[in-house]
Design an enzyme around this catalytic site. Structure first.
Site, PDB file in Angstrom:
ATOM      1  NE  ARG A   3      -5.562  -5.726  15.708  1.00  0.00           N
ATOM      2  CZ  ARG A   3      -5.291  -5.500  14.437  1.00  0.00           C
ATOM      3  NH1 ARG A   3      -4.057  -5.220  14.064  1.00  0.00           N
ATOM      4  NH2 ARG A   3      -6.235  -5.543  13.535  1.00  0.00           N
ATOM      5  CG  LEU A  63      -2.098  -0.975   1.122  1.00  0.00           C
ATOM      6  CD1 LEU A  63      -2.916  -0.934   2.402  1.00  0.00           C
ATOM      7  CD2 LEU A  63      -2.979  -0.633  -0.071  1.00  0.00           C
ATOM      8  CG  LEU A  67      -5.369  -1.818   5.639  1.00  0.00           C
ATOM      9  CD1 LEU A  67      -6.718  -2.317   5.134  1.00  0.00           C
ATOM     10  CD2 LEU A  67      -4.265  -2.506   4.863  1.00  0.00           C
TER      11      LEU A  67
END
Lengths: 256, 639
Positions: free
Chosen positions: B331, B43, B442
């Site tokens: 997380r 990306l 992203l």
């Protein structure tokens, strides 16, 4: 479980290749590539060159895998890339033949590794929407019908692996090319270039030496992402319409 | 070495605007005289190469895969964050900024994170314009879902294949530029050395992975977008080819490596099934929107069939410990909680290293079809790998290495400590602090590539003369090529008895055991000596068959493992020096009575950046203090 492998070995593009026999030991929980990893480690510690094969993400999305297993691209399981194929799909004592994609548009580089840059050149010829960075309107400015977005998504799920070409008796790339034409052609953003896109992508596809479609449907059967041959019909419609309505480009210099 | 972050002055919300309005520009006529190299085509790399090609620079882009479309960004599942507030739930750039800073446990730079948050909205616009088929609602507008560490729905997604769709968008933009001739693509080329002339990055040495040819490419600036180093653990959710070599070569040429100990262990991955395992597969965090995480309350129940364990005998531990975020706790916290219950002996599955992710309630509430629509491909993937049907039996998951927040140190302009060397995406350290929130990778990759680098690189190039670009026969170029060549020859000549993969597995086990989810002084010291020993054995016993003049995957792997070994040591050093717990870096000596990470803001509110000192020398640790002017340094709580 024990398996007999017959693997295509070819040192480089120029030298002829042949099938070589190997014995492999595997567990049902192993992926197919993990089974090959074990074979390769055995070769490496003996000082022999391992079997070269393309692989990367090992979760079925990067499209690197490119093996024909017992005559089927990506092996026996439907809608499954080689990396997601597990040894539980085989029986103890099976003979497994492993070959690379075979198509003159995908020349072999070594063993099971081939050159698929023809696909990139097809995309470069028109498989995009011209939207230079910074020029975009607000994302919600153009609503898109959910069903259109979903169908565009279905076509855009293609991972560019080339199994469609490997499966086709004509080595046609029409499933790959049509998936891109459908993906972009279903969206309002893709309309301005819809017909020029169809013309230039088809032209590049032919120039790369891929064959034509004669409706065998092997491509769809081999596609790990379930891309439908319906897309080919869509591509043919766009291509036909583009061919008959094509006019020379009008370009005139600015008058200051 | 001086670490000047070059943060623009002025109020937080105005810094980036002010920068853009005053930055030096290169005129269109001059842009085409400059050559820029981009290493990596994920990306960050693809979007940067395409955007710079559009601007008119001569760009060359390199990737190790056979096509730029295969970069590992493609495997990102869940989504991309953007502060669009399309759902009227109170989102804003400031909230996204705050969530990201807090999620990173106050170890990232305010100015960088705010820029990321405000840029996020333009990324979605850009991607939609390129034809990325994001999920939509029946009215035709974009849909959102929730992700960990946030109390608003700001995650845009394309089924479970968001990374694929975003990467294909960037890849198509890149291919368009390749077709137009502004970008030259070099697939199956691996960067093996950075060329530095008079202290400035001026090119790279690459190996053509098919012919084995060593080539140098000269340029006016070099951009590394070569990804993270999660594969130092051997088992990770990264692609098999992901490696640290480009970054490590740059480190050895003077680019500081920041916070290498900040690694992210993702809570929801498919557990390890055996020694043959070659990689781990992630199950998207988005599943925690509808799945409930639990283990049996009693050890004795751990091998029972889950359906035979009654509600009263289940411990929904995330909901119990973190009632306000529940299953969507960040997380690092979710992973540690899973480790904790498994350490107590309540883990499920044959290895005892697993917890349930159960969809039964959601299937009851929404129907199987709705669940299928949202997560169909993930359920299919799970079934393919485990041979179990998650619509009927709860998934079994366990944490696995997923992302690395550390990376090469960059300033606000994304330039490393080597002038002319820019670092983008996961390869840099800049935006996620000590823990990254879901759907932010992203966002960062595309922000860097589409909207940050194209501005900041101009500010650098405006002061560089293209005529000063050294030629390919410069003495530094020859030296760099010679380094590459002799390293390859060395690897081929050892002819030992052990495969590169074997060393890689051994390294991974050391790092996982001592520098994984929990770390302590003793373990880290032990790990450093184990890794040093491993390095010696590697260079005397590795087996690399074949030659350097052809496609040789064992040679490629061996070179990468050699670099991972050295990086592994640096990670342990960094973890040892950081005597506090923060985000993904959990030092057992520093925890609250209820087992949460305990920061030490007095001593460690800084970035640690390591400077290479030579082969047998210990690297030097530098500090960049972090200043928090817009948020209060708080104890991170998700309770």
């Amino acid at each position: 479980m024990k398996l007999k492998l017959k693997v295509w070995r070819q040192p480089d593009a120029q030298t002829p290749g042949r099938l070589v026999d190997y014995l492999a030991e595997a567990k049902p929980d192993m992926s197919f590539l993990e089974m090959l990893d074990v074979v390769n480690e055995g070769l490496i510690v003996k000082g022999d060159e391992p079997i070269a094969f393309d692989h990367d993400c090992r979760e079925g999305i990067c499209g690197s895998c490119s093996m024909v297993i017992n005559g089927r691209p990506h092996g026996p399981r439907d809608r499954t890339t080689t990396c997601q194929l597990h040894m539980r799909s085989f029986e103890d004592g099976d003979t497994v033949v492993i070959e690379p994609w075979r198509s003159s548009a995908f020349p072999i580089q070594k063993d099971l590794v081939c050159n698929r840059s023809s696909f990139d050149r097809i995309i470069a010829s028109g498989g995009f929407i011209s939207a230079p960075t910074g020029s975009a309107p607000d994302a919600n400015a153009i609503p898109i019908r959910k069903s259109d977005a979903d169908r565009a998504f279905d076509a855009s799920a293609c991972i560019g692996c080339g199994a469609c070409v490997a499966a086709c008796p004509n080595a046609s790339a029409m499933l790959f090319v049509s998936a891109k034409i459908s993906h972009l052609g279903k969206l309002p953003q893709g309309q301005p270039e819809r017909y020029t896109r169809a013309l230039s992508m088809v032209e590049q596809m032919d120039a790369e030496g891929f064959g034509s479609c004669t409706n065998h449907g092997e491509c769809e059967a081999a596609c790990p992402k379930g891309i439908s041959v319906e897309n080919i019909a869509q591509m043919n419609r766009d291509f036909l319409k583009a061919s008959v309505s094509k006019r020379p480009e009008v370009a005139a210099g600015g008058a200051g | 070495m001086k670490l000047d972050p070059k943060i623009p002055s002025g109020p937080l919300t105005e810094k980036w605007n002010h920068y853009r309005e005053h930055v030096k520009l290169v005129s269109p006529g001059n842009k085409r005289k400059y050559k820029v190299l981009v290493v990596g085509s994920g990306l960050a790399g693809a979007s940067a190469a395409a955007s710079m090609g559009e601007l008119g620079y001569q760009v060359e882009c390199f990737c190790y895969q056979d096509s730029p479309r295969r970069a590992h960004s493609i495997a990102a599942q869940g989504g991309i964050n953007a502060a669009k507030n399309y759902h009227n739930d109170g989102d804003s750039a400031f909230r996204l900024f705050y969530d990201t800073i807090k999620g990173g446990d106050f170890r990232s730079r305010e100015a960088n994170v705010y820029r990321l948050a405000e840029t996020s909205v333009r990324i979605i616009d850009q991607c939609v314009a390129q034809g990325v088929p994001f999920a939509r609602e029946y009215g035709g507008l974009l849909d959102n879902r929730s992700f960990g560490g946030a109390q608003v729905s700001r995650t845009f997604y394309a089924r479970g294949q968001t990374g694929q769709q975003l990467l294909i968008g960037a890849y198509q933009a890149l291919e368009r530029q390749i077709g137009l001739g502004t970008v030259k693509m070099f697939a199956r080329h691996e960067m093996l050395e950075l060329i530095v002339v008079d202290g400035v990055a001026k090119g790279i040495v690459v190996r053509d992975m098919v012919s084995g040819k060593i080539e140098s490419h000269m340029a006016d600036a070099v951009c590394l977008a070569s990804g993270g180093y999660g594969n130092v653990f051997y088992l990770s959710t990264n692609a098999k080819g992901c490696n640290t070599t480009a970054n490590w070569r740059a480190y050895k040429k003077g680019a500081a490596f920041a916070n290498p100990c900040y690694t992210q262990i993702h809570p929801t991955c498919i557990p390890v099934s055996g020694d043959h395992q070659s990689k781990l597969t992630l199950m998207s965090e988005s599943l925690r929107n509808d799945g409930r995480v639990w283990v049996p309350k009693r050890k004795e129940d751990r091998l029972k069939h889950p359906s035979s364990i009654s509600e009263a005998d289940r411990d929904y531990f995330l909901e119990r410990k973190y009632p306000s975020y529940g299953n969507l706790a960040p997380r690092d916290i979710s992973s540690r909680s899973a480790k904790e219950v498994c350490d107590e002996g309540r883990g499920v599955g044959p290895t005892g290293l697993g917890v349930y992710l159960d969809f039964a309630d959601s299937i009851k509430r929404l129907g199987k079809q709705k669940i299928q629509e949202k997560y169909g491909n993930l359920f299919e993937m799970y079934e393919r790998i485990t041979d179990e049907n998650p619509y009927e039996v709860p998934m079994r998951i366990y944490p696995a290495v997923h992302y690395t927040m550390g990376g090469l140190w960059v300033d606000y302009e994304l330039m490393s400590t080597v002038p002319g060397l820019f670092v983008l995406g996961e390869a840099n350290f800049s935006d996620h602090g000590a823990n990254r929130l879901g759907a932010s990778a992203l966002m960062q990759g595309l922000a860097d590539g589409y909207f940050v680098l194209p501005y900041t690189i101009g500010n650098y190039l405006a002061n560089v003369k293209p005529s000063d670009r050294p030629s390919a026969d410069h003495v530094e170029v020859k030296k760099a090529e010679q380094n590459v060549q002799s390293r390859i020859e060395k690897l081929l000549s050892i002819k030992g008895k052990t495969s590169p993969a074997h060393f890689h597995r051994e390294l991974g086990k050391i790092i996982w055991d001592y520098c994984g989810m929990a770390r302590n002084k003793e373990g880290l010291e032990k790990a450093i000596s184990l890794v040093q020993d491993l390095k010696k054995r590697f260079w005397s016993d590795v087996s690399v068959p074949g030659s350097g003049q052809s496609l040789n995957q064992a040679l490629e792997h061996a070179g990468r493992v050699a670099d991972f070994i050295e990086l592994g040591e640096l990670m342990c050093r960094d973890a040892l020096q950081r005597s506090e717990s923060c985000g993904g870096h959990f030092r057992e000596e520093w925890q609250t009575p209820d087992g949460e990470a305990k920061r030490d803001d007095q001593q460690f509110c800084h970035v640690a950046a390591w400077e290479y000192q030579g082969e047998s020398q210990e690297p030097l640790r530098h500090e960049e203090p972090l200043h928090f002017e817009n948020v209060e340094l708080a104890t991170r709580s998700y309770k």
